[in-house]
Design an enzyme around this catalytic site. Structure first.
Site, PDB file in Angstrom:
ATOM      1  N   HIS A   1       0.846  -1.200   0.000  1.00 52.99           N
ATOM      2  CA  HIS A   1       0.000   0.000   0.000  1.00 52.99           C
ATOM      3  C   HIS A   1       0.879   1.246   0.000  1.00 52.99           C
ATOM      4  CE1 HIS A   1      -3.755   2.269   1.718  1.00 52.99           C
ATOM      5  NE2 HIS A   1      -3.142   2.927   0.757  1.00 52.99           N
TER       6      HIS A   1
ATOM      7  N   GLU B   1       0.768   7.916  -3.949  1.00 53.42           N
ATOM      8  CA  GLU B   1       1.685   7.513  -2.891  1.00 53.42           C
ATOM      9  C   GLU B   1       2.966   8.336  -2.915  1.00 53.42           C
ATOM     10  OE1 GLU B   1       1.168   5.295  -0.332  1.00 53.42           O
ATOM     11  OE2 GLU B   1      -0.874   5.448  -1.089  1.00 53.42           O
TER      12      GLU B   1
ATOM     13  N   HIS C   1       3.282  10.850   0.200  1.00 56.16           N
ATOM     14  CA  HIS C   1       4.210  10.294   1.184  1.00 56.16           C
ATOM     15  C   HIS C   1       5.670  10.314   0.718  1.00 56.16           C
ATOM     16  CE1 HIS C   1       0.737   8.900   3.447  1.00 56.16           C
ATOM     17  NE2 HIS C   1       0.289   8.283   2.366  1.00 56.16           N
TER      18      HIS C   1
END
Length: 365
Positions: free
Chosen positions: A193, A247, A251
């Site tokens: 993930h 992502e 992040h």
């Protein structure tokens, strides 16, 4: 044994000079600080490093009677880490001004301390610094040191990573269902993930660099592996680029890793943490209608990986709790797994399902 006794023993090896003492802050360790004594043997032109580890409250033995020059270095370590020597007679600020709140080289140094310092200088606090015994000539070096600390603190604004793997059948076995990637149905294995920077206080940075968009060309050599190990199950079906973009931009831009390194590191971490094999080794296998206790799953992963995981659950259409995601913690350099300083919030039922893709209901998605 105290550090003073160790150094007494070393003196008999003809070590005559203590060059310096310095500290290192490892926030993920129980004994957070490492103090290193760097010594010189002038007979053989060789160096000896002595290391000791302490926590926030432990005080180290003074060695000023062995090496008179150590008084300065012990003051400096106290000033920037608050690691103090027992019965030191003259602890004083060396790298910071009197009244400075916080420790200059601790990794949790609040940025507001340095901002307050600069504001003080702008308001003409030079007189105050002189009253406390700090010479005007010392102000400029202090400013430079604090500016460097500010840059370091703001650039790595996190303490560790969550490495999160999800179980695709659980993602799909919900009311919202899922859509298989355009590359086809994923294998029945845990998929990535994300690799998420986090802080010990439970907060996290995000979207740190708006001018660093995801570039597929940067990871061209990783795409085959990303399609296999990091697929997107959201609808509509996609090739994963939208998922990877999210992502990276949310992040990855906060990770201090470049784009290629961020995805490469995540893929390598998955290889290190083969969750499906670990669970199978513990006779925990995906099967519809089969339930396991959360503690059994956690214990199996801890035994296989070496670190305690956090288990996140979701709910299937029948309101059964099922294994959804597994969180493992990684050090701030994204190199090794560590014990989690803090876990996310969330609860699972006492018994959870580990569903399989083999059900015909999954094949409809």
């Amino acid at each position: 044994m105290g550090i003073d006794l160790i150094l007494i023993g070393i003196i008999y090896t003809r070590v005559q000079v203590l060059i310096d003492i310095y500290g290192v802050d490892y926030r993920s360790r129980k004994q957070r600080f490492e103090v290193v004594y760097n010594l010189l043997n002038t007979w053989y032109n060789s160096r000896v490093c002595v290391q000791t580890c302490v926590d926030k409250v432990t005080r180290i033995s003074p060695v000023v009677s062995l090496f008179p020059s150590v008084s300065w270095w012990e003051c400096e370590v106290w000033d920037i880490f608050i690691i103090s020597s027992i019965n030191h007679l003259d602890l004083r600020h060396i790298s910071t001004y009197y009244g400075f709140e916080g420790q200059l080289l601790r990794k949790d140094l609040p940025l507001m301390d340095t901002q307050h310092f600069f504001a003080q200088l702008e308001l003409g606090s030079e007189k105050t610094l002189r009253m406390k015994g700090l010479k005007t000539s010392a102000i400029i070096p202090i400013i430079l040191v604090l500016q460097c600390a500010t840059v370091l603190s703001s650039s790595r604004d996190f303490d560790f990573f969550y490495f999160v793997q999800q179980w695709p059948p659980s993602y799909c076995d919900t009311k919202r269902s899922c859509c298989y990637p355009t590359t086809g149905k994923p294998a029945e294995d845990f998929s990535i993930h994300g690799l998420w920077p986090n802080r010990e206080d439970g907060t996290w940075p995000q979207n740190c660099e708006s001018n660093s968009p995801f570039e597929e060309s940067e990871v061209s050599d990783l795409l085959d592996k990303m399609e296999k190990d990091w697929p997107s199950l959201s609808c509509p079906s996609s090739d994963g680029v939208r998922f990877w973009t999210h992502e990276w931009e949310k992040h990855g831009t906060c990770s201090l890793l470049n784009q290629h390194k961020y995805f490469e590191t995540s893929l390598k971490l998955k290889e290190k943490a083969n969750l499906l094999q670990v669970l199978k080794d513990a006779e925990i296998e995906p099967k519809n209608g089969k339930f396991y206790s959360v503690e059994t799953i956690k214990d199996a992963i801890e035994k296989g990986i070496g670190y305690t995981p956090f288990i996140e659950c979701n709910v299937d259409p029948s309101r059964n709790h099922q294994l959804y995601q597994v969180y493992l913690c990684v050090d701030s350099s994204a190199t090794d797994f560590i014990q989690c300083p803090v876990f996310p919030r969330g609860r699972c039922g006492s018994k959870i399902e580990f569903p399989s893709f083999s059900s015909s209901s999954h094949d409809e998605f």
